[in-house]
Write a protein that holds these residues in place. Structure first.
Motif, PDB file in Angstrom:
ATOM      1  N   VAL A  39       4.028   6.219   0.939  1.00 53.47           N
ATOM      2  CA  VAL A  39       4.345   5.614  -0.347  1.00 53.47           C
ATOM      3  C   VAL A  39       5.819   5.227  -0.377  1.00 53.47           C
ATOM      4  CG1 VAL A  39       4.391   5.890  -2.856  1.00 53.47           C
ATOM      5  CG2 VAL A  39       2.629   7.048  -1.504  1.00 53.47           C
ATOM      6  N   ALA A  84       3.432  -1.157   7.105  1.00 54.67           N
ATOM      7  CA  ALA A  84       3.588  -1.252   5.651  1.00 54.67           C
ATOM      8  C   ALA A  84       3.011  -0.008   4.978  1.00 54.67           C
ATOM      9  CB  ALA A  84       2.878  -2.502   5.138  1.00 54.67           C
ATOM     10  N   PRO A  85       3.563   0.367   3.832  1.00 56.54           N
ATOM     11  CA  PRO A  85       3.087   1.574   3.154  1.00 56.54           C
ATOM     12  C   PRO A  85       1.678   1.408   2.606  1.00 56.54           C
ATOM     13  CG  PRO A  85       4.575   0.353   1.730  1.00 56.54           C
ATOM     14  CD  PRO A  85       4.634  -0.312   3.075  1.00 56.54           C
ATOM     15  N   ASN A  86       0.983   2.529   2.438  1.00 58.72           N
ATOM     16  CA  ASN A  86      -0.304   2.489   1.750  1.00 58.72           C
ATOM     17  C   ASN A  86      -0.119   2.028   0.311  1.00 58.72           C
ATOM     18  OD1 ASN A  86      -0.411   5.062   3.747  1.00 58.72           O
ATOM     19  ND2 ASN A  86      -2.393   4.022   3.699  1.00 58.72           N
ATOM     20  N   VAL A  87       0.979   2.504  -0.291  1.00 56.41           N
ATOM     21  CA  VAL A  87       1.289   2.155  -1.673  1.00 56.41           C
ATOM     22  C   VAL A  87       2.741   1.735  -1.788  1.00 56.41           C
ATOM     23  CG1 VAL A  87       1.614   3.083  -4.013  1.00 56.41           C
ATOM     24  CG2 VAL A  87      -0.471   3.609  -2.748  1.00 56.41           C
ATOM     25  N   LEU A  88       2.973   0.599  -2.420  1.00 58.26           N
ATOM     26  CA  LEU A  88       4.320   0.196  -2.820  1.00 58.26           C
ATOM     27  C   LEU A  88       4.356   0.277  -4.337  1.00 58.26           C
ATOM     28  CD1 LEU A  88       7.148  -1.024  -2.461  1.00 58.26           C
ATOM     29  CD2 LEU A  88       6.080  -3.301  -2.444  1.00 58.26           C
ATOM     30  N   PHE A 103       3.044  -7.854   0.636  1.00 55.58           N
ATOM     31  CA  PHE A 103       2.661  -6.485   1.001  1.00 55.58           C
ATOM     32  C   PHE A 103       1.154  -6.279   0.933  1.00 55.58           C
ATOM     33  CE2 PHE A 103       7.160  -5.855   0.615  1.00 55.58           C
ATOM     34  CZ  PHE A 103       7.429  -4.866   1.544  1.00 55.58           C
ATOM     35  N   GLU A 104       0.500  -6.932  -0.012  1.00 59.01           N
ATOM     36  CA  GLU A 104      -0.962  -6.832  -0.066  1.00 59.01           C
ATOM     37  C   GLU A 104      -1.594  -7.412   1.188  1.00 59.01           C
ATOM     38  OE1 GLU A 104      -1.812  -6.904  -4.894  1.00 59.01           O
ATOM     39  OE2 GLU A 104      -1.937  -8.771  -3.732  1.00 59.01           O
ATOM     40  N   SER A 164      -0.986  -3.046   1.817  1.00 62.71           N
ATOM     41  CA  SER A 164      -0.427  -2.163   0.784  1.00 62.71           C
ATOM     42  C   SER A 164      -1.080  -2.429  -0.571  1.00 62.71           C
ATOM     43  CB  SER A 164       1.086  -2.385   0.639  1.00 62.71           C
ATOM     44  OG  SER A 164       1.764  -2.139   1.852  1.00 62.71           O
ATOM     45  N   LYS A 165      -1.266  -1.359  -1.333  1.00 60.17           N
ATOM     46  CA  LYS A 165      -1.593  -1.504  -2.742  1.00 60.17           C
ATOM     47  C   LYS A 165      -0.279  -1.511  -3.510  1.00 60.17           C
ATOM     48  CE  LYS A 165      -6.179   0.618  -2.729  1.00 60.17           C
ATOM     49  NZ  LYS A 165      -7.048   1.689  -3.298  1.00 60.17           N
ATOM     50  N   VAL A 166      -0.103  -2.504  -4.364  1.00 57.05           N
ATOM     51  CA  VAL A 166       1.156  -2.642  -5.102  1.00 57.05           C
ATOM     52  C   VAL A 166       0.911  -2.305  -6.567  1.00 57.05           C
ATOM     53  CG1 VAL A 166       3.054  -4.180  -5.727  1.00 57.05           C
ATOM     54  CG2 VAL A 166       1.925  -4.421  -3.492  1.00 57.05           C
ATOM     55  N   SER A 218      -4.639   7.132  -5.982  1.00 60.20           N
ATOM     56  CA  SER A 218      -4.591   6.393  -4.710  1.00 60.20           C
ATOM     57  C   SER A 218      -5.076   7.256  -3.564  1.00 60.20           C
ATOM     58  CB  SER A 218      -3.168   5.908  -4.440  1.00 60.20           C
ATOM     59  OG  SER A 218      -2.725   5.035  -5.448  1.00 60.20           O
TER      60      SER A 218
END
Length: 241
Positions: free
Chosen positions: A6, A153-157, A204-205, A209-211, A236
Motif C-alpha cells: 500500500v 506497482a502497489p496493490n493499493v494507492l 496505476f490502474e 493498482s486499486k486507487v 482491500s
C-alpha cells in the motif's frame, strides 16, 4: 500471509503520515512484527539486511528514504537555500533513491510475503517534478528507478485529498518545519489538481493498482481519517483473500 503493498500519497500536511502510522498500529494489533524502516534508517543510516526483513511480517517505509540518497534529498535538494537544483536533477535523485529502496527492501519483502505500508512513492514524482519544471511524464518513466517502481506497482494507492489552503495552514503550525521549496499555496494548488487527475489514476490502474481517494479536510478529525483508511485497508485485504 500473502504480500500486500500500500502506498499513501498526497499533499504535504494532508495526513498521509498519520495514515501510515495507523496501518502500523493496525498490523501490531494483529500480532504482526513490524519493521519501521523510517526509524531504522535514521538510526543506522543503512538499509536492513535480508535476514532482518525476513524476521518481520510488515515493513513501514517512506520516500524519500532516511539514508543514502534519500537523506541527501531531504537535507539538500528540496530544502530552501541559495543553492538551487533543477527539477530533473531532483527527479533523478528520487528515482535513484527509489531504485535502491525497491531493490534492497520493497521487492525482497514482497517476495517473502510481507505487508508493506509506504508514505509517498512514484506517484509523488509524477505529480511534483512536472509542476516544478515542464518535464514530460514519459521522461520520468524512463528513469530506471521509476520504471522499476511501476513494474512493482502497489496493490493499493491511497491518495489523501485536502484543500491546498488547509495544507498551508497545517504546515504553518508544524512543530518541526520541513522548509521545503514546495510549501507555497500556488504550488500546492497545482499539485492538488494533478493528484485528483484521471490520468494518474488510470496509469496505476493499468498496472494493477486499486486507487482510492480519502478526504482529510476539516471538519474531519485525524482519528476519523485514520479509521476510514484502516477500513479501506481491511476491505482491500479481504477482497484479495
Amino acid at each position: 500471509m500473502k504480500s500486500f503493498f500500500v502506498i499513501v500519497d498526497g499533499l504535504d500536511g494532508s495526513g498521509k503520515g498519520a495514515i501510515v502510522d495507523a496501518f502500523q498500529r493496525w498490523a501490531e494489533s494483529k500480532g504482526l512484527k513490524v519493521l519501521d524502516l523510517r526509524t531504522y534508517c535514521r538510526e543506522k543510516n543503512v538499509f536492513p539486511t535480508a535476514d532482518e526483513i525476513s524476521a518481520h511480517d510488515a515493513i513501514v517505509s517512506s520516500e524519500p528514504t532516511f539514508c543514502y540518497f534519500g537523506k541527501a534529498i531531504r537535507e539538500e535538494l528540496v530544502r530552501i537555500s541559495d543553492v538551487k537544483y533543477s527539477a530533473m536533477s531532483i527527479a533523478q535523485a528520487f528515482a535513484l533513491d527509489r531504485e535502491v529502496l525497491y531493490k534492497r527492501v520493497i521487492i525482497p519483502a514482497l517476495r517473502m510475503g510481507k505487508y508493506v505500508f509506504q508514505e509517498r512513492g512514484l506517484s509523488s514524482s509524477l505529480v511534483y517534478q512536472p509542476v516544478q519544471e515542464h518535464i514530460q511524464i514519459s521522461e520520468l518513466l524512463r528513469l530506471p528507478g521509476n520504471k522499476l517502481a511501476l513494474e512493482h506497482a502497489p496493490n493499493v494507492l491511497m491518495i489523501v485529498t485536502v484543500k491546498p489552503e488547509t495544507v498551508i495552514g497545517r504546515l504553518g503550525i508544524r512543530q518541526k518545519a520541513d522548509y521545503s521549496i514546495f510549501d507555497n499555496l500556488s504550488f500546492q494548488r497545482k499539485l492538488d489538481a494533478r493528484y485528483r487527475s484521471d490520468w494518474l489514476r488510470q496509469l496505476f490502474e493499468q498496472h494493477g493498482s486499486k486507487v482510492f481517494y480519502i478526504s482529510s479536510d476539516e471538519p474531519k478529525s485525524v482519528d476519523e481519517t485514520q479509521r476510514e483508511a484502516v477500513q479501506l485497508l481491511e476491505s482491500s485485504l479481504s477482497g484479495k483473500q
